[in-house]
Design an enzyme around this catalytic site. Structure first.
Site, PDB file in Angstrom:
ATOM      1  N   GLY A 167       0.826  -1.222   0.000  1.00 27.30           N
ATOM      2  CA  GLY A 167       0.000   0.000   0.000  1.00 27.30           C
ATOM      3  C   GLY A 167       0.849   1.256   0.000  1.00 27.30           C
ATOM      4  O   GLY A 167       0.419   2.311   0.482  1.00 27.30           O
ATOM      5  N   ALA A 182       1.714   3.284  -2.277  1.00 26.92           N
ATOM      6  CA  ALA A 182       1.457   4.346  -3.260  1.00 26.92           C
ATOM      7  C   ALA A 182       0.531   5.438  -2.743  1.00 26.92           C
ATOM      8  O   ALA A 182       0.386   6.473  -3.397  1.00 26.92           O
ATOM      9  CB  ALA A 182       0.870   3.729  -4.539  1.00 26.92           C
ATOM     10  N   ASP A 239      -1.519  -7.307  -7.633  1.00 27.85           N
ATOM     11  CA  ASP A 239      -2.858  -7.216  -7.048  1.00 27.85           C
ATOM     12  C   ASP A 239      -2.920  -8.185  -5.864  1.00 27.85           C
ATOM     13  O   ASP A 239      -2.945  -9.408  -6.054  1.00 27.85           O
ATOM     14  CB  ASP A 239      -3.891  -7.589  -8.115  1.00 27.85           C
ATOM     15  CG  ASP A 239      -5.312  -7.540  -7.567  1.00 27.85           C
ATOM     16  OD1 ASP A 239      -5.488  -7.270  -6.352  1.00 27.85           O
ATOM     17  OD2 ASP A 239      -6.240  -7.783  -8.367  1.00 27.85           O
ATOM     18  N   LEU A 240      -2.966  -7.650  -4.670  1.00 28.50           N
ATOM     19  CA  LEU A 240      -2.923  -8.510  -3.476  1.00 28.50           C
ATOM     20  C   LEU A 240      -4.238  -9.262  -3.238  1.00 28.50           C
ATOM     21  O   LEU A 240      -4.314 -10.090  -2.328  1.00 28.50           O
ATOM     22  CB  LEU A 240      -2.542  -7.687  -2.240  1.00 28.50           C
ATOM     23  CG  LEU A 240      -1.105  -7.146  -2.264  1.00 28.50           C
ATOM     24  CD1 LEU A 240      -0.865  -6.203  -1.081  1.00 28.50           C
ATOM     25  CD2 LEU A 240      -0.087  -8.283  -2.245  1.00 28.50           C
ATOM     26  N   TYR A 299     -15.487  -5.316   5.975  1.00 29.75           N
ATOM     27  CA  TYR A 299     -14.312  -4.552   6.421  1.00 29.75           C
ATOM     28  C   TYR A 299     -14.032  -4.825   7.897  1.00 29.75           C
ATOM     29  O   TYR A 299     -12.908  -5.150   8.284  1.00 29.75           O
ATOM     30  CB  TYR A 299     -14.553  -3.054   6.178  1.00 29.75           C
ATOM     31  CG  TYR A 299     -13.368  -2.182   6.520  1.00 29.75           C
ATOM     32  CD1 TYR A 299     -12.306  -2.039   5.621  1.00 29.75           C
ATOM     33  CD2 TYR A 299     -13.292  -1.499   7.739  1.00 29.75           C
ATOM     34  CE1 TYR A 299     -11.203  -1.249   5.931  1.00 29.75           C
ATOM     35  CE2 TYR A 299     -12.198  -0.711   8.053  1.00 29.75           C
ATOM     36  CZ  TYR A 299     -11.158  -0.583   7.145  1.00 29.75           C
ATOM     37  OH  TYR A 299     -10.066   0.200   7.462  1.00 29.75           O
ATOM     38  N   LYS A 348     -10.736  -6.839   9.456  1.00 22.09           N
ATOM     39  CA  LYS A 348      -9.797  -6.186  10.379  1.00 22.09           C
ATOM     40  C   LYS A 348      -9.799  -6.884  11.743  1.00 22.09           C
ATOM     41  O   LYS A 348      -8.761  -6.987  12.389  1.00 22.09           O
ATOM     42  CB  LYS A 348     -10.143  -4.704  10.522  1.00 22.09           C
ATOM     43  CG  LYS A 348      -9.965  -3.905   9.226  1.00 22.09           C
ATOM     44  CD  LYS A 348      -8.524  -3.901   8.736  1.00 22.09           C
ATOM     45  CE  LYS A 348      -8.309  -2.910   7.602  1.00 22.09           C
ATOM     46  NZ  LYS A 348      -6.908  -2.883   7.133  1.00 22.09           N
TER      47      LYS A 348
HETATM   48  N1  LIG Z   1      -7.492   6.247   6.618  1.00 21.28           N
HETATM   49  C1  LIG Z   1      -8.117   5.790   7.686  1.00 21.28           C
HETATM   50  O1  LIG Z   1      -8.855   6.523   8.384  1.00 21.28           O
HETATM   51  C2  LIG Z   1      -7.948   4.363   8.122  1.00 21.28           C
HETATM   52  C3  LIG Z   1      -8.589   3.966   9.307  1.00 21.28           C
HETATM   53  C4  LIG Z   1      -8.443   2.662   9.738  1.00 21.28           C
HETATM   54  C5  LIG Z   1      -7.671   1.773   9.004  1.00 21.28           C
HETATM   55  N2  LIG Z   1      -7.081   2.175   7.851  1.00 21.28           N
HETATM   56  C6  LIG Z   1      -6.291   1.187   7.122  1.00 21.28           C
HETATM   57  O2  LIG Z   1      -5.044   1.751   6.787  1.00 21.28           O
HETATM   58  C7  LIG Z   1      -4.550   1.144   5.589  1.00 21.28           C
HETATM   59  C8  LIG Z   1      -4.126   2.228   4.636  1.00 21.28           C
HETATM   60  O3  LIG Z   1      -5.289   2.991   4.289  1.00 21.28           O
HETATM   61  P1  LIG Z   1      -5.197   4.437   3.652  1.00 21.28           P
HETATM   62  O4  LIG Z   1      -6.131   5.286   4.397  1.00 21.28           O
HETATM   63  O5  LIG Z   1      -3.778   4.808   3.481  1.00 21.28           O
HETATM   64  O6  LIG Z   1      -5.869   4.127   2.228  1.00 21.28           O
HETATM   65  P2  LIG Z   1      -5.465   4.500   0.751  1.00 21.28           P
HETATM   66  O7  LIG Z   1      -6.627   4.117  -0.082  1.00 21.28           O
HETATM   67  O8  LIG Z   1      -4.945   5.891   0.661  1.00 21.28           O
HETATM   68  O9  LIG Z   1      -4.247   3.510   0.453  1.00 21.28           O
HETATM   69  C9  LIG Z   1      -4.437   2.136   0.322  1.00 21.28           C
HETATM   70  C10 LIG Z   1      -3.366   1.579  -0.612  1.00 21.28           C
HETATM   71  O10 LIG Z   1      -3.597   0.168  -0.722  1.00 21.28           O
HETATM   72  C11 LIG Z   1      -3.437  -0.183  -2.095  1.00 21.28           C
HETATM   73  N3  LIG Z   1      -4.229  -1.352  -2.451  1.00 21.28           N
HETATM   74  C12 LIG Z   1      -5.583  -1.470  -2.403  1.00 21.28           C
HETATM   75  N4  LIG Z   1      -5.961  -2.636  -2.954  1.00 21.28           N
HETATM   76  C13 LIG Z   1      -4.823  -3.269  -3.340  1.00 21.28           C
HETATM   77  C14 LIG Z   1      -4.567  -4.499  -4.000  1.00 21.28           C
HETATM   78  N5  LIG Z   1      -5.569  -5.297  -4.405  1.00 21.28           N
HETATM   79  N6  LIG Z   1      -3.286  -4.835  -4.248  1.00 21.28           N
HETATM   80  C15 LIG Z   1      -2.270  -4.010  -3.891  1.00 21.28           C
HETATM   81  N7  LIG Z   1      -2.448  -2.828  -3.286  1.00 21.28           N
HETATM   82  C16 LIG Z   1      -3.719  -2.466  -3.023  1.00 21.28           C
HETATM   83  C17 LIG Z   1      -3.989   1.028  -2.846  1.00 21.28           C
HETATM   84  O11 LIG Z   1      -3.572   1.053  -4.215  1.00 21.28           O
HETATM   85  C18 LIG Z   1      -3.447   2.176  -2.013  1.00 21.28           C
HETATM   86  O12 LIG Z   1      -2.168   2.591  -2.468  1.00 21.28           O
HETATM   87  C19 LIG Z   1      -5.667   0.241   5.093  1.00 21.28           C
HETATM   88  O13 LIG Z   1      -5.407  -1.092   5.461  1.00 21.28           O
HETATM   89  C20 LIG Z   1      -6.889   0.769   5.812  1.00 21.28           C
HETATM   90  O14 LIG Z   1      -7.879  -0.216   5.964  1.00 21.28           O
HETATM   91  C21 LIG Z   1      -7.198   3.451   7.387  1.00 21.28           C
END
Ligand SMILES: NC(=O)c1ccc[n+]([C@@H]2O[C@H](COP(=O)([O-])OP(=O)(O)OC[C@H]3O[C@@H](n4cnc5c(N)ncnc54)[C@H](O)[C@@H]3O)[C@@H](O)[C@H]2O)c1
Length: 261
Positions: A10, A12, A43-44, A156, A160
């Site tokens: 993740g 990016a 693609d994970l 979701y 988690k």
């Molecule tokens: N932002 C929040 O408030 C929040 C809260 C709780 C948990 N999270 C968790 O934090 C983590 C990061 O979230 P974020 O907010 O940075 O989201 P984001 O959408 O900005 O980043 C998620 C990244 O995961 C990559 N990704 C998604 N599907 C993929 C796949 N199939 N293969 C490879 N890469 C893949 C995306 O391309 C992206 O770069 C996640 O696991 C999310 O569930 C975020």
């Protein structure tokens, strides 16, 4: 500080991108894994791609990584339970387990899975949680797509919760703690990233903040999570393992009160 090699899924966007930036600034090497804009583009959601990612990281790192940070995830707001379960749980644990031998060969190895405060919003007896913990990906997906309410949000939370439990189960094992590898989970509350843009849009923000109250500072920024991910995976973390640490401005303590688990 001596330079370490990190693999970050993740990388990016959002929390992964901010952690990448911080670690590069600290002089470390980062191998990013993401759908795009990464050293390893895969693609994970796809089991064969997870294997390709592990093999590619092994090539790029000459078989040694000091730390793995598993950030990649898909929001419940997508309403797509299948990729949510595949990426958030199975994509995460397959990468962590697949890279574990590379960690074991390295000095002061550490790993972190990014979970969520959504861990707190479902039970361990949820059929998706149980299928995840049984390691049965197809049963977990089938259970997630046939749930009778709010598919994305339920999948979701289940993905988690399973990831948080998996972390606590695996951390003390011989091949993690016994091999000198710290394994923790970090559960963000609401953090402003592309994932939460829709929840924090002006017309929706007040409702979102009421749903996820964060009395210490309110909605967070990616740096609030990145700094903890960097510390947990640094050599300064000498004894913390098996923890699920919420970076949530106090949401957890409001939600659970005095219960530790
Ligand atoms: N932002 C929040 O408030 C929040 C809260 C709780 C948990 N999270 C968790 O934090 C983590 C990061 O979230 P974020 O907010 O940075 O989201 P984001 O959408 O900005 O980043 C998620 C990244 O995961 C990559 N990704 C998604 N599907 C993929 C796949 N199939 N293969 C490879 N890469 C893949 C995306 O391309 C992206 O770069 C996640 O696991 C999310 O569930 C975020």
């Amino acid at each position: 500080m001596s330079s370490r090699t990190y693999a970050i899924t993740g990388s990016a966007s959002g929390l992964g991108a901010e952690t990448r930036r911080l670690l590069l600034q600290q002089g470390h090497r980062v191998i990013g894994i993401d759908l795009r804009d990464a050293e390893v583009c895969v693609d994970l959601a796809d089991a064969a791609d997870r294997r390709r990612a592990i093999d590619r990281v092994e090539e790029l790192s000459a078989g040694r990584v000091n730390a793995v940070i598993a950030c990649a995830g898909i929001s419940g707001g997508t309403g797509r339970p299948e990729p949510i379960v595949r990426v958030n749980y199975f994509g995460t644990i397959d990468i962590l387990e697949g890279l574990r031998p590379l960690l074991a060969r390295s000095s002061e190895p550490r790993a972190v899975a990014v979970t969520s405060v959504a861990t707190l919003t479902t039970g361990s007896d949820d059929p998706v949680v149980r299928a995840c913990l049984d390691g049965d990906e197809e049963r977990a997906v089938a259970a997630a797509v046939t749930a009778d309410h709010n598919l994305g949000t339920a999948a979701y939370a289940a993905s988690k919760r399973a990831l948080s439990i998996w972390t606590r189960r695996r951390a003390p094992a011989a091949d993690w703690a016994g091999a000198g590898i710290a394994l923790n989970a970090v559960g963000p509350g609401l953090i402003a990233t592309p994932m939460t843009e829709y929840l924090l849009a002006p017309e929706r923000r007040a409702q979102t903040e009421a749903d996820v109250p964060m009395p210490f500072g309110g909605v967070g920024e990616p740096r609030h999570v990145a700094s903890l991910l960097a510390w947990l995976t640094s050599i300064d973390n000498g004894r913390v393992t098996g923890q699920v640490i919420f970076v949530d401005g106090g949401y957890d303590v409001l939600h659970r009160g005095e219960d530790i688990w």
